[in-house]
Design a protein around this motif. Sequence first.
Motif, PDB file in Angstrom:
ATOM      1  N   UNK A 139      -8.843  -7.299   5.879  1.00 55.09           N
ATOM      2  CA  UNK A 139      -8.733  -6.170   4.950  1.00 55.09           C
ATOM      3  C   UNK A 139      -8.176  -4.932   5.640  1.00 55.09           C
ATOM      4  N   UNK A 140      -8.413  -4.826   6.963  1.00 56.42           N
ATOM      5  CA  UNK A 140      -7.973  -3.655   7.724  1.00 56.42           C
ATOM      6  C   UNK A 140      -6.603  -3.839   8.354  1.00 56.42           C
ATOM      7  N   UNK A 141      -5.822  -4.802   7.873  1.00 56.82           N
ATOM      8  CA  UNK A 141      -4.443  -4.957   8.346  1.00 56.82           C
ATOM      9  C   UNK A 141      -3.614  -3.767   7.859  1.00 56.82           C
ATOM     10  N   UNK A 142      -2.902  -3.106   8.775  1.00 60.34           N
ATOM     11  CA  UNK A 142      -1.989  -2.035   8.345  1.00 60.34           C
ATOM     12  C   UNK A 142      -0.650  -2.668   7.992  1.00 60.34           C
ATOM     13  N   UNK A 143      -0.270  -2.556   6.732  1.00 62.03           N
ATOM     14  CA  UNK A 143       0.924  -3.222   6.221  1.00 62.03           C
ATOM     15  C   UNK A 143       1.654  -2.292   5.263  1.00 62.03           C
ATOM     16  N   UNK A 144       2.850  -2.704   4.867  1.00 61.78           N
ATOM     17  CA  UNK A 144       3.600  -1.999   3.837  1.00 61.78           C
ATOM     18  C   UNK A 144       3.170  -2.525   2.478  1.00 61.78           C
ATOM     19  N   UNK A 145       2.492  -1.701   1.710  1.00 58.20           N
ATOM     20  CA  UNK A 145       2.076  -2.060   0.353  1.00 58.20           C
ATOM     21  C   UNK A 145       3.158  -1.566  -0.604  1.00 58.20           C
ATOM     22  N   UNK A 146       3.833  -2.464  -1.319  1.00 53.02           N
ATOM     23  CA  UNK A 146       4.931  -2.041  -2.194  1.00 53.02           C
ATOM     24  C   UNK A 146       4.422  -1.448  -3.504  1.00 53.02           C
ATOM     25  N   UNK A 156       2.405   1.719  -9.210  1.00 54.91           N
ATOM     26  CA  UNK A 156       1.755   2.404  -8.096  1.00 54.91           C
ATOM     27  C   UNK A 156       2.812   2.864  -7.101  1.00 54.91           C
ATOM     28  N   UNK A 157       2.432   3.773  -6.228  1.00 51.78           N
ATOM     29  CA  UNK A 157       3.353   4.275  -5.209  1.00 51.78           C
ATOM     30  C   UNK A 157       3.283   3.397  -3.970  1.00 51.78           C
ATOM     31  N   UNK A 158       4.418   3.099  -3.330  1.00 54.71           N
ATOM     32  CA  UNK A 158       4.389   2.325  -2.093  1.00 54.71           C
ATOM     33  C   UNK A 158       3.743   3.136  -0.978  1.00 54.71           C
ATOM     34  N   UNK A 159       3.164   2.422  -0.003  1.00 55.33           N
ATOM     35  CA  UNK A 159       2.503   3.119   1.102  1.00 55.33           C
ATOM     36  C   UNK A 159       2.361   2.185   2.282  1.00 55.33           C
ATOM     37  N   UNK A 160       2.282   2.751   3.457  1.00 60.01           N
ATOM     38  CA  UNK A 160       1.942   2.003   4.660  1.00 60.01           C
ATOM     39  C   UNK A 160       0.466   2.277   4.922  1.00 60.01           C
TER      40      UNK A 160
END
Length: 435
Positions: A139-146, A156-160
Motif C-alpha cells: 500500500x505504501x508503494x510510491x507510484x504514478x497514480x493516473x 480524479x487528478x493524477x499524482x505521484x
Amino acid sequence: MSSSTRARSSDATPGRPSRGPAHARSIRTHRAARAVALVATAALAFGVVGGAAALTSIQGNITQSGGLDLVADRPDRTTPDPDDPNAGEPLNILVLGSDERGGDNGHEVAGVEGMRSDTTVLVHVSADRSRVELVSVPRDSRVDVPACNVTGGGTTAPANTRFNAAFANGATAGGDVDSAAACTISTLESLTDVYVDGFVVVDFAGFQDMISAVGGVEMCIPEAIDNPKADLKLDAGVQKLDGEDALGFARARYGIGDGSDLSRIGRQQELMAAMARTVLTKNVLTDLTQLYGFVDAGTKSLTMSDNLASIPSLAGLAFSLKGASSGSITFMTVPNAPDPQNPDATVVWTPEADDLWAKIRADEPIAEPAEPSEPIEAGATDDAGTGSGEDDEAADAGTDDQEVADDTAGEPAPQQTKEAGKEAFSAADQTAQCG
C-alpha cells in the motif's frame, strides 16, 4: 520504480487502443450473453403470467400426491458439474481489502471516516487452471497514480503518491466503491500493463464470514501476540483462529514484527495460505454441496464486478481448480526497496517487478517450484571405503559417518522456512517454526 514502469505510468490512459479490440469483443460477447438470458427470462415470465388464468382453472382438477416421500434407499441424485465461464483463458482478479468506515465495519474502525484500502492482491489464475498466484501490492508503494473516471462523470487528478491513494481518491471523487475499485484498477494497469478481468472488494465483516465458512483456520503463531489496537491476543504455538481472531491477525501492524506494512503483508499471505490449505483439506472444491455453501457464505458481504458476481460463475471457477494442490498456490510481494525520497515511510518497485509483471502477462509461473531435498540414506559409505593406509583412514571416517547416520535415522529432515512477504512461497511451504 524503473524507467520502463514510469513510462507505462505516464503514457497509459483508460481504454488503451492497443488492447481495446480483443477485450471489447469479450465485453460485447458477455453483454450479448446476458441479453439473451434476460430475453429468455422475460419470455418465460410472459408465458407463465399469460397461462396463469388457465392454470388456475384446472389446478383444482389435479390431485397432488406425496408418494415420493415414501420411497426409501434411493440412489444419489446426479448433479452436473458447475461450468467455468472463462475456461481456457487466464484470469487476473484484483482483490481489495476495504476499510470502509460505517455499517457492519463501524465497530472495527470507530471514529475514522472515509473509505480506504490497506490490502491489494492480484490473483492470477493460469489458463490451464493448474496454478493460482497471489501477488500483494504494498500500500505504501510510491507510484504514478493516473487520472481516472468516477461515477457521475468526474475524474480524479493524477499524482505521484502512495498506491492505496488511488482507492481513496476514487471513493472521495465518486462517492462509491465502484469508483474506488476503478481507480485502483486504472493505476495497476497503467503500472503493469496487466489486464484486470474483474475485482472483489472484501470488507471486514465479509472477511470474518469467509473464515467462519470453513470453520476457522489453523496457523503457527511463533510468538505470543497481545495487540489491543487490533483486539488480538494469541498464545504462541499452533492455534485455530476463528473469524474474529483471523481478522485481528490480518489487520495487526504495530507491535508485531517490525511494525511495517511489509511485515503485515507477510502475515496476510500466511493467513491466505492457511485458508487455502483448509479449503483443500476439507475437499470443498470437489464436494458440490460444500462448494456452493462456501461460495454462498463467502459472497454475502462482498462487492464484486458484474462478471464475477453470480454464484454459478464463481462455483464454476472454483470447481475448475479442483485439481489444484497447496503447492500450486503461490504467494509473492511486488519486489521493492526503500524509497530514496522517504525510506522510512514508502517503497519503490525494483526492476525485478518488471519481470514479475511480464510473467503474469505471458501466463508463466512467477516462481520456480523449490527443488525437493534429497534425504541422506543411513549406512551410505564412500566408494573408497576399503584398502590400506590413507584408504583405511577414509574407511574409518566412513564408519564414523555411518554411526552418525544411524543415530539420526528416522528423524525428519529439517524443512526450509520461507519468509512470507519477502520471498515467494507456496501454501505447502513452511513459513514459521512451531515446536
